[in-house]
Design a protein around this motif. Sequence first.
Motif, PDB file in Angstrom:
ATOM      1  N   ASN A 282       0.813  -1.208   0.000  1.00 30.94           N
ATOM      2  CA  ASN A 282       0.000   0.000   0.000  1.00 30.94           C
ATOM      3  C   ASN A 282       0.849   1.261   0.000  1.00 30.94           C
ATOM      4  N   TYR A 283       2.022   1.222   0.622  1.00 30.88           N
ATOM      5  CA  TYR A 283       2.932   2.367   0.585  1.00 30.88           C
ATOM      6  C   TYR A 283       3.677   2.424  -0.741  1.00 30.88           C
ATOM      7  N   ALA A 284       4.102   1.255  -1.262  1.00 32.33           N
ATOM      8  CA  ALA A 284       4.807   1.226  -2.539  1.00 32.33           C
ATOM      9  C   ALA A 284       3.892   1.646  -3.689  1.00 32.33           C
ATOM     10  N   TYR A 285       2.608   1.343  -3.586  1.00 32.72           N
ATOM     11  CA  TYR A 285       1.650   1.627  -4.652  1.00 32.72           C
ATOM     12  C   TYR A 285       1.242   3.099  -4.691  1.00 32.72           C
ATOM     13  N   VAL A 286       1.555   3.840  -3.651  1.00 31.04           N
ATOM     14  CA  VAL A 286       1.066   5.217  -3.558  1.00 31.04           C
ATOM     15  C   VAL A 286       1.440   6.026  -4.800  1.00 31.04           C
TER      16      VAL A 286
ATOM     17  N   VAL B 152      10.064  10.434 -15.071  1.00 32.76           N
ATOM     18  CA  VAL B 152       9.470  10.109 -13.776  1.00 32.76           C
ATOM     19  C   VAL B 152       9.730   8.652 -13.412  1.00 32.76           C
ATOM     20  N   THR B 153       9.659   7.758 -14.391  1.00 25.64           N
ATOM     21  CA  THR B 153       9.918   6.338 -14.146  1.00 25.64           C
ATOM     22  C   THR B 153      11.334   6.123 -13.620  1.00 25.64           C
ATOM     23  N   VAL B 154      12.304   6.768 -14.245  1.00 25.09           N
ATOM     24  CA  VAL B 154      13.691   6.638 -13.804  1.00 25.09           C
ATOM     25  C   VAL B 154      13.863   7.180 -12.379  1.00 25.09           C
ATOM     26  N   LEU B 155      13.206   8.282 -12.087  1.00 32.08           N
ATOM     27  CA  LEU B 155      13.297   8.850 -10.737  1.00 32.08           C
ATOM     28  C   LEU B 155      12.726   7.897  -9.689  1.00 32.08           C
ATOM     29  N   LEU B 156      11.617   7.244 -10.002  1.00 28.08           N
ATOM     30  CA  LEU B 156      11.033   6.289  -9.064  1.00 28.08           C
ATOM     31  C   LEU B 156      11.975   5.118  -8.810  1.00 28.08           C
ATOM     32  N   LEU B 157      12.656   4.673  -9.856  1.00 26.40           N
ATOM     33  CA  LEU B 157      13.609   3.572  -9.693  1.00 26.40           C
ATOM     34  C   LEU B 157      14.793   3.974  -8.823  1.00 26.40           C
ATOM     35  N   VAL B 158      15.330   5.156  -9.070  1.00 32.44           N
ATOM     36  CA  VAL B 158      16.548   5.588  -8.377  1.00 32.44           C
ATOM     37  C   VAL B 158      16.266   6.000  -6.942  1.00 32.44           C
ATOM     38  N   ALA B 159      15.145   6.687  -6.719  1.00 30.03           N
ATOM     39  CA  ALA B 159      14.871   7.279  -5.401  1.00 30.03           C
ATOM     40  C   ALA B 159      13.815   6.516  -4.620  1.00 30.03           C
ATOM     41  N   ALA B 160      13.694   5.204  -4.864  1.00 33.29           N
ATOM     42  CA  ALA B 160      12.650   4.425  -4.200  1.00 33.29           C
ATOM     43  C   ALA B 160      12.781   4.469  -2.681  1.00 33.29           C
ATOM     44  N   GLY B 161      14.001   4.320  -2.154  1.00 34.42           N
ATOM     45  CA  GLY B 161      14.199   4.303  -0.707  1.00 34.42           C
ATOM     46  C   GLY B 161      13.746   5.580  -0.020  1.00 34.42           C
ATOM     47  N   PRO B 162      14.258   6.748  -0.427  1.00 35.35           N
ATOM     48  CA  PRO B 162      13.813   7.998   0.194  1.00 35.35           C
ATOM     49  C   PRO B 162      12.319   8.264   0.031  1.00 35.35           C
ATOM     50  N   LEU B 163      11.759   7.857  -1.110  1.00 35.93           N
ATOM     51  CA  LEU B 163      10.325   8.094  -1.323  1.00 35.93           C
ATOM     52  C   LEU B 163       9.473   7.283  -0.356  1.00 35.93           C
ATOM     53  N   ILE B 164       9.860   6.032  -0.104  1.00 38.43           N
ATOM     54  CA  ILE B 164       9.110   5.228   0.862  1.00 38.43           C
ATOM     55  C   ILE B 164       9.257   5.822   2.266  1.00 38.43           C
ATOM     56  N   SER B 165      10.429   6.316   2.597  1.00 42.01           N
ATOM     57  CA  SER B 165      10.621   6.970   3.904  1.00 42.01           C
ATOM     58  C   SER B 165       9.740   8.195   4.038  1.00 42.01           C
ATOM     59  N   LEU B 166       9.539   8.917   2.920  1.00 44.44           N
ATOM     60  CA  LEU B 166       8.690  10.108   2.939  1.00 44.44           C
ATOM     61  C   LEU B 166       7.229   9.747   3.143  1.00 44.44           C
TER      62      LEU B 166
ATOM     63  N   HIS C 124       9.696  -1.449   5.386  1.00 45.94           N
ATOM     64  CA  HIS C 124      10.317  -0.441   4.528  1.00 45.94           C
ATOM     65  C   HIS C 124      11.087  -1.106   3.386  1.00 45.94           C
ATOM     66  N   ALA C 125      11.858  -2.132   3.694  1.00 45.92           N
ATOM     67  CA  ALA C 125      12.659  -2.808   2.671  1.00 45.92           C
ATOM     68  C   ALA C 125      11.777  -3.471   1.622  1.00 45.92           C
ATOM     69  N   ILE C 126      10.694  -4.111   2.058  1.00 46.51           N
ATOM     70  CA  ILE C 126       9.778  -4.751   1.110  1.00 46.51           C
ATOM     71  C   ILE C 126       9.113  -3.702   0.228  1.00 46.51           C
ATOM     72  N   ALA C 127       8.708  -2.584   0.816  1.00 43.33           N
ATOM     73  CA  ALA C 127       8.044  -1.528   0.054  1.00 43.33           C
ATOM     74  C   ALA C 127       8.978  -0.931  -1.001  1.00 43.33           C
ATOM     75  N   VAL C 128      10.267  -0.793  -0.695  1.00 38.60           N
ATOM     76  CA  VAL C 128      11.232  -0.251  -1.662  1.00 38.60           C
ATOM     77  C   VAL C 128      11.328  -1.164  -2.879  1.00 38.60           C
ATOM     78  N   VAL C 129      11.438  -2.466  -2.654  1.00 39.23           N
ATOM     79  CA  VAL C 129      11.514  -3.418  -3.765  1.00 39.23           C
ATOM     80  C   VAL C 129      10.230  -3.372  -4.593  1.00 39.23           C
ATOM     81  N   GLU C 130       9.092  -3.317  -3.935  1.00 32.71           N
ATOM     82  CA  GLU C 130       7.811  -3.282  -4.647  1.00 32.71           C
ATOM     83  C   GLU C 130       7.694  -2.013  -5.495  1.00 32.71           C
ATOM     84  N   LEU C 131       8.143  -0.878  -4.966  1.00 32.81           N
ATOM     85  CA  LEU C 131       8.071   0.372  -5.717  1.00 32.81           C
ATOM     86  C   LEU C 131       8.909   0.294  -6.989  1.00 32.81           C
ATOM     87  N   ARG C 132      10.090  -0.307  -6.904  1.00 32.06           N
ATOM     88  CA  ARG C 132      10.926  -0.415  -8.102  1.00 32.06           C
ATOM     89  C   ARG C 132      10.277  -1.299  -9.166  1.00 32.06           C
TER      90      ARG C 132
END
Length: 540
Positions: free
Chosen positions: A44-48, A98-112, A122-130
């Motif tokens: 749910n956090y990765a899908y945001v 935007v796609t490239v940014l989501l791939l590169v900045a997945a960790g900080p975005l999930i923290s936000l 957090h770790a699972i959400a980062v992988v899912e976002l990528r």
Amino acid sequence: MPQSLRRIALIVAAATAISKVAGLVRQQVIAASFGVGMAYDAYNYAYVLPGFLLILLGGINGPFHSAMVSVLARRPRQEGAHVLAAMNTLVGAGLLVVTVLLLVAAGPLISLVGPGLDAERHAIAVVELRWMAPMALFAGLIGLGFGALNAADEFWLPSVSPLLSSVAVIAGLGLLWWQLGPAITLPENALIGGVVLAGSTTLGAVLQWLIQLPALARQGLHRFRLVWDWKDPGVREVMQVMGPATLSSGMLQINVFVSLFFASGIPAAAAGLGYANLLVQTPLGLISNALLVPLLPVYARLTAPEDRPELVARIRQGLMLSNASMLPLGALMTALAVPIVALVYERGAFDAGAATLVGQLLMAYGIGMPAYLARDVLVRVFYALGDGVTPFRWSLAGIGLNAIFCWTFVGGPVPGGGQLLPGLYAGAAGLVLATVAVNLITCAALLLALQLRLNGLPLWRWGRDTALLLAAAVAGAAAARALALLVGWPDSLIGRALQVALSSGLGMLVYATLSHWARVPEAQQVVSQLSRRLAWPGRR
């Protein structure tokens, strides 16, 4: 409603019903597989962000779709093909970044988005976002293409296409279950479960884009080439509507970010919000598409001063049909929340405790259903008038209000722990109530702004008829709740189905009777149409 609109509404309703049923089955599969565990909570956090873009840009009645319909409905087919090709090129280039940014900045975005998540979630959400980052690109292409198809009077394919996304997720989780069996629910398999869920979600978006290409080609709208023509009058007009509309709708989605920000400190809140929201969005999306898709081109063709009386009549039609459908549904959702959740979800990893949590959230969502759809009707009127700025301004104000309400309804948390307003703490349900309050305020503000724009609307008469429908809906919900509580229903799937079906049926019967007696024209129209459809052949 004229026959053409009635036919379009029927096509859209049937297609949307199929896709919504598939979406409900998809959610049942997710619930049985993961319950409110880590894989789905993190999802749910990765899908945001990717989901935000898919709903915002690729959704039916979204700003890309609405802008294309508003502009192409008034243009010849050949010119529309050029506009679509140019928009695909310009939007695709931006969303690729935007796609490239989501791939590169997945960790900080999930923290936000989820500052309160533990390390494993957090770790699972980062992988899912990528895995879901490519959805950003396909979202824009989906919205533009389906808007062009609606402008060409093709409604079935855009409305049924979300079925592919649901099928992809169901198939992905089915394969995972085939490999892991009951072990799919174990914490050590949360990562692989999250990857399969995220990957199949992305596959569904790709399929939604691919399926529209043959239809666009049949309509003479598909040009598979890059067109860098941002100076074309049609492209500029789309941009003028789409820019503020995207920002306006984006403001609404930012409210989701705000809610999840506060939800990250409440156990299982994100998963619960996802399950409850799906139950609301199933009927809401069905009615929204059936109502807004055929009306939007009509609004766009009634913008001339001499068409003002007809435009006002159509606005009344849209709002009152929205109220006549959403008021009883929202009331029934509130009255029968826990039985509905138990019937739909309670199996596998989804237990009675999860049903109680999601039921409380569904009650809060039910209160806000009428304002949600009425606001969408008003926003589409502004889009048709070429005004995306007014909805944007009120959506921007809504972000601030939502943050204040969310903070208030979770007790006023402060840095370092503690609460300033512990007496107002309402848990995850408070976050839903905050969104409901914002929708009510925004809806009222847009209605008043439209009254000024059109030099007067019969608001007193509209308000009186809405109040009559509200009273009928409350009476129907009270009857439904009484039947649900007073009868000793069997504690089984069949017993729950009977409880929900018979109680809902009684509630709708009471509502239909009272609303017909209230002589609200739109309610009488709906009741009479249903009566004719349900009548015996010999009585027709």
